[in-house]
Write an enzyme that holds these catalytic residues in place. Structure first.
Site, PDB file in Angstrom:
ATOM      1  CE  LYS A 285      -1.994  -0.845   3.975  1.00 12.12           C
ATOM      2  NZ  LYS A 285      -1.329  -2.083   4.431  1.00 12.12           N
TER       3      LYS A 285
ATOM      4  NE  ARG B 264      -3.553  -0.966  10.403  1.00 12.14           N
ATOM      5  CZ  ARG B 264      -2.436  -0.502   9.823  1.00 12.14           C
ATOM      6  NH1 ARG B 264      -2.392   0.687   9.295  1.00 12.14           N
ATOM      7  NH2 ARG B 264      -1.385  -1.260   9.765  1.00 12.14           N
TER       8      ARG B 264
ATOM      9  NE  ARG C  19       7.718  -3.063   5.546  1.00 12.81           N
ATOM     10  CZ  ARG C  19       6.408  -2.860   5.675  1.00 12.81           C
ATOM     11  NH1 ARG C  19       5.689  -2.482   4.633  1.00 12.81           N
ATOM     12  NH2 ARG C  19       5.820  -3.064   6.825  1.00 12.81           N
TER      13      ARG C  19
ATOM     14  NE  ARG D  29       7.119  -0.780   9.604  1.00 10.09           N
ATOM     15  CZ  ARG D  29       5.864  -0.639   9.207  1.00 10.09           C
ATOM     16  NH1 ARG D  29       5.600  -0.051   8.055  1.00 10.09           N
ATOM     17  NH2 ARG D  29       4.887  -1.080   9.945  1.00 10.09           N
TER      18      ARG D  29
ATOM     19  NE  ARG E  77       2.894  -4.697  11.310  1.00  8.58           N
ATOM     20  CZ  ARG E  77       3.924  -4.700  10.474  1.00  8.58           C
ATOM     21  NH1 ARG E  77       5.017  -5.380  10.770  1.00  8.58           N
ATOM     22  NH2 ARG E  77       3.866  -4.028   9.355  1.00  8.58           N
TER      23      ARG E  77
HETATM   24  P1  AMP Z   1       1.604   0.658   9.180  1.00  4.48           P
HETATM   25  O1  AMP Z   1       2.854   1.349   8.758  1.00  4.48           O
HETATM   26  O2  AMP Z   1       0.407   1.139   8.422  1.00  4.48           O
HETATM   27  O3  AMP Z   1       1.719  -0.837   9.172  1.00  4.48           O
HETATM   28  O4  AMP Z   1       1.339   1.083  10.702  1.00  4.48           O
HETATM   29  C1  AMP Z   1       2.279   0.822  11.714  1.00  4.48           C
HETATM   30  C2  AMP Z   1       1.605   0.781  13.078  1.00  4.48           C
HETATM   31  O5  AMP Z   1       0.995   2.045  13.374  1.00  4.48           O
HETATM   32  C3  AMP Z   1       0.483  -0.233  13.225  1.00  4.48           C
HETATM   33  O6  AMP Z   1       0.950  -1.537  13.492  1.00  4.48           O
HETATM   34  C4  AMP Z   1      -0.287   0.370  14.400  1.00  4.48           C
HETATM   35  O7  AMP Z   1       0.375   0.146  15.626  1.00  4.48           O
HETATM   36  C5  AMP Z   1      -0.218   1.853  14.080  1.00  4.48           C
HETATM   37  N1  AMP Z   1      -1.350   2.249  13.190  1.00  4.48           N
HETATM   38  C6  AMP Z   1      -1.270   2.631  11.893  1.00  4.48           C
HETATM   39  N2  AMP Z   1      -2.478   2.898  11.384  1.00  4.48           N
HETATM   40  C7  AMP Z   1      -3.360   2.668  12.376  1.00  4.48           C
HETATM   41  C8  AMP Z   1      -4.771   2.727  12.475  1.00  4.48           C
HETATM   42  N3  AMP Z   1      -5.533   3.093  11.424  1.00  4.48           N
HETATM   43  N4  AMP Z   1      -5.338   2.408  13.670  1.00  4.48           N
HETATM   44  C9  AMP Z   1      -4.598   2.053  14.725  1.00  4.48           C
HETATM   45  N5  AMP Z   1      -3.268   1.943  14.695  1.00  4.48           N
HETATM   46  C10 AMP Z   1      -2.633   2.243  13.533  1.00  4.48           C
END
Ligand code: AMP
Length: 214
Positions: free
Chosen positions: A15, A90, A128, A162, A173
């Site tokens: 994404k 989410r 990654r 990360r 996740r």
């Molecule tokens: P991502 O880079 O989108 O995988 O986001 C990394 C982390 O940020 C996630 O594992 C959550 O801990 C937090 N996070 C990102 N987007 C959300 C969301 N929409 N709701 C809650 N936590 C989020």
């Protein structure tokens, strides 16, 4: 009517990469909740410390906090222009909160599912790496940088892995995605606002599909 494009896909579905391409080539601003949280987590406050733990464990931040930052950040966008949300909504609650935001902003929601098989996701997540300067995303298996472990555009910076791309957080996740985010696909499908694209294969081919979907 301007839109809110919502990219939905498991962690590692690509994404972020597609969102960055859309921003570069179509000037559609990408707003990534993950990026915003990563910026917030390093501050020296109780909230930041809590966020850091939540993220490292691969869990979600609270719906209300997330809504607050999305609302605040998107209010700065030009009302006449479409923007894209990467990583939001989410959960079912977030999807409802987004409906309210879209109404307030006079925008319509277009959801795009980026679908990638599970075994491919695991490979992508553990391989990654990203540039700490520009955020460019690499993968040691499928999209290595030109020189080992440094960004093609910022050779002074070593690539980073990360904290939440370790095996345990990855499985949390993915389980969170299955349990909380995947049901949103049906929600958008039922209201005729979902387009589905395959997220494997050539980057440019996937991008072509994303462009068609918007
Ligand atoms: P991502 O880079 O989108 O995988 O986001 C990394 C982390 O940020 C996630 O594992 C959550 O801990 C937090 N996070 C990102 N987007 C959300 C969301 N929409 N709701 C809650 N936590 C989020």
């Amino acid at each position: 009517m301007s839109k809110i494009i919502v990219l939905i896909g498991a962690p590692g579905a690509g994404k972020g990469t597609q969102a960055r391409l859309l921003e570069e080539r179509r000037e559609i601003p990408q707003i990534s909740t993950g990026d915003m949280f990563r910026e917030m987590k390093d501050a020296d406050t109780p909230l930041a410390r809590e966020l850091k733990e939540t993220m490292a464990a691969g869990k979600l931040a609270s719906d209300d906090l997330t809504y607050q930052i999305v609302r605040d950040r998107t209010s700065r966008e030009d009302p006449a222009k479409t923007y894209l949300l990467d990583g939001y909504p989410r959960t079912a609650v977030q999807a409802e909160q987004l409906e309210e935001l879209a109404r307030e902003q006079g925008r319509e929601i277009q959801a795009i599912e980026v679908d990638v098989p599970r075994d491919e996701l695991l490979k992508r997540l553990t391989g990654r790496r990203s540039c700490p300067v520009c955020g460019e995303i690499y993968n040691i298996y499928s999209k290595p940088p030109k020189a080992d472990n440094v960004c093609d555009f910022h050779p002074e910076a070593s690539l980073t892995h990360r904290a939440d791309d370790n095996e345990e957080s990855v499985s949390t996740r993915l389980a969170t995605y299955d349990g909380q985010t995947k049901p949103l696909l049906e929600y958008y499908e039922k209201s005729g606002r979902l387009k589905k694209i395959g997220g494997t294969g050539e980057l440019e081919a996937i991008y072509g599909e994303v462009e068609k979907a918007i």
